[in-house]
Design a protein around this motif. Structure first.
Motif, PDB file in Angstrom:
ATOM      1  N   ALA A 231       0.831  -1.202   0.000  1.00  0.00           N
ATOM      2  CA  ALA A 231       0.000   0.000   0.000  1.00  0.00           C
ATOM      3  C   ALA A 231       0.867   1.254   0.000  1.00  0.00           C
ATOM      4  N   GLU A 232       1.995   1.190   0.710  1.00  0.00           N
ATOM      5  CA  GLU A 232       2.899   2.338   0.775  1.00  0.00           C
ATOM      6  C   GLU A 232       3.480   2.650  -0.596  1.00  0.00           C
ATOM      7  N   LEU A 234       2.129   1.928  -3.531  1.00  0.00           N
ATOM      8  CA  LEU A 234       1.071   2.440  -4.403  1.00  0.00           C
ATOM      9  C   LEU A 234       0.751   3.895  -4.089  1.00  0.00           C
ATOM     10  N   ALA A 235       0.808   4.260  -2.802  1.00  0.00           N
ATOM     11  CA  ALA A 235       0.580   5.653  -2.429  1.00  0.00           C
ATOM     12  C   ALA A 235       1.713   6.535  -2.938  1.00  0.00           C
ATOM     13  N   ASP A 236       2.942   6.032  -2.818  1.00  0.00           N
ATOM     14  CA  ASP A 236       4.110   6.824  -3.199  1.00  0.00           C
ATOM     15  C   ASP A 236       4.221   6.987  -4.710  1.00  0.00           C
ATOM     16  N   TYR A 238       1.951   5.859  -7.316  1.00  0.00           N
ATOM     17  CA  TYR A 238       0.743   6.143  -8.088  1.00  0.00           C
ATOM     18  C   TYR A 238      -0.156   7.200  -7.442  1.00  0.00           C
ATOM     19  N   GLY A 239       0.093   7.534  -6.173  1.00  0.00           N
ATOM     20  CA  GLY A 239      -0.816   8.427  -5.463  1.00  0.00           C
ATOM     21  C   GLY A 239      -2.149   7.781  -5.176  1.00  0.00           C
ATOM     22  N   LEU A 240      -2.155   6.446  -5.026  1.00  0.00           N
ATOM     23  CA  LEU A 240      -3.406   5.715  -4.823  1.00  0.00           C
ATOM     24  C   LEU A 240      -3.668   5.456  -3.344  1.00  0.00           C
ATOM     25  N   ASP A 241      -4.929   5.576  -2.953  1.00  0.00           N
ATOM     26  CA  ASP A 241      -5.384   5.135  -1.640  1.00  0.00           C
ATOM     27  C   ASP A 241      -5.883   3.712  -1.831  1.00  0.00           C
ATOM     28  N   CYS A 258      -9.449   2.052  -2.398  1.00  0.00           N
ATOM     29  CA  CYS A 258     -10.280   2.581  -1.315  1.00  0.00           C
ATOM     30  C   CYS A 258     -10.907   3.917  -1.660  1.00  0.00           C
ATOM     31  N   GLY A 261      -7.404   8.801  -4.800  1.00  0.00           N
ATOM     32  CA  GLY A 261      -6.227   9.538  -4.357  1.00  0.00           C
ATOM     33  C   GLY A 261      -5.759  10.458  -5.468  1.00  0.00           C
ATOM     34  N   GLU A 262      -4.572  11.026  -5.295  1.00  0.00           N
ATOM     35  CA  GLU A 262      -4.044  11.930  -6.304  1.00  0.00           C
ATOM     36  C   GLU A 262      -3.845  11.250  -7.641  1.00  0.00           C
TER      37      GLU A 262
END
Length: 270
Positions: A231-232, A234-236, A238-241, A258, A261-262
């Motif tokens: 998850a970390e 993907l957030a970093d 892709y900017g995905l939650d 979820c 996200g950005e």
């Protein structure tokens, strides 16, 4: 030939086009006889890296090793016998049948570069058509095929090269879910050293043993799929939650979105 499929090593590759650096000191490994997925947002350098491995582009610096042999040291025919590329968009203006297109893959193993009409059919083409599940399309014209049928035809053509290494650029692009799964099952079953640029993160999670994550022409991280897909990350990248959970049946990573996200425009299917 699957037991001869070598590891691929990319060492410090830099490549620029039109004054813009596209790949910036990229180093990564594709383990032997495993499926390696290249993932990352649009414009991260996935297709460019594949093109460099396939010798379609000459890097400014660095090298690609097929086993212990520099790719540039291999004769063109030897390279074509070792590495097969299935591009994202394959088009032909010629009125070729599926059989004739698959025959083109056998050219590196023949004495001369004959025209398709001059090539014999042979057991190799028959076997490749059967392996790709398109025996019934043998005499169909390319222009009459669906997107999935065209991808399978190109895969059969690649198999006819009898390669040790298979390179694929977005192999499931424009395919429906069923056709995508069928194609990736086919690729995995071949047991070749495979490198595939992929947008769909859940398909990458299901079918890739190893992942290389790219962003802005650089490698963010690489390693076994279970370690890399978090998850970390993907957030970093892709900017995905999103959550990454074990699949209830296979235990492999599964991406659950979820919210927006950005990087919502990237989503799981690019």
């Amino acid at each position: 030939m699957t037991h001869h499929s070598p590891e691929i090593r990319v060492e410090d590759i830099t490549w620029s086009a039109g004054g813009t650096r596209i790949l910036d000191r990229v180093s990564c490994t594709a383990p032997a006889r495993r499926v390696t997925g290249l993932i990352g947002p649009n414009g991260s350098g996935k297709t460019s890296l594949l093109s460099t491995i396939a010798r379609l582009e000459r890097p400014d610096s660095g090298r690609v090793l097929i086993g212990d042999v520099p790719a540039t040291a291999m004769h063109r025919r030897e390279f074509a016998r070792t590495v097969a590329l299935v591009e994202q968009h394959s088009a032909t203006e010629l009125d070729l049948t599926v059989e004739q297109i698959v025959e083109l893959g056998a050219i590196p193993h023949r004495g001369g570069w004959a025209r398709p009409a001059a090539l014999g059919t042979g057991e190799l083409v028959t076997d490749c058509l059967a392996t790709a599940g398109i025996t019934g399309l043998r005499h169909r014209l390319w222009q009459s095929l669906s997107g999935g049928e065209k991808q399978k035809t190109q895969l059969a053509r690649a198999f006819a090269q009898r390669p040790c290494v298979l390179l694929l650029d977005e192999p499931t692009n424009h395919l429906d879910v069923s056709a995508s799964l069928e194609l990736l099952e086919l690729i995995r079953a071949r047991g070749l050293t495979t490198v595939a640029a992929m947008h769909d993160l859940n398909l990458a999670a299901m079918y890739c043993d190893h992942l290389v994550v790219l962003r802005d022409g650089r490698v963010v991280t690489e390693g076994p799929t279970e370690s890399v897909l978090t998850a970390e990350l993907l957030a970093d990248v892709y900017g995905l939650d999103a959550l990454v959970q074990p699949h209830p049946r296979t235990g492999r990573p599964m991406v659950v979105l979820c919210g927006a996200g950005e990087g919502a425009d990237a989503l799981v299917r690019g």
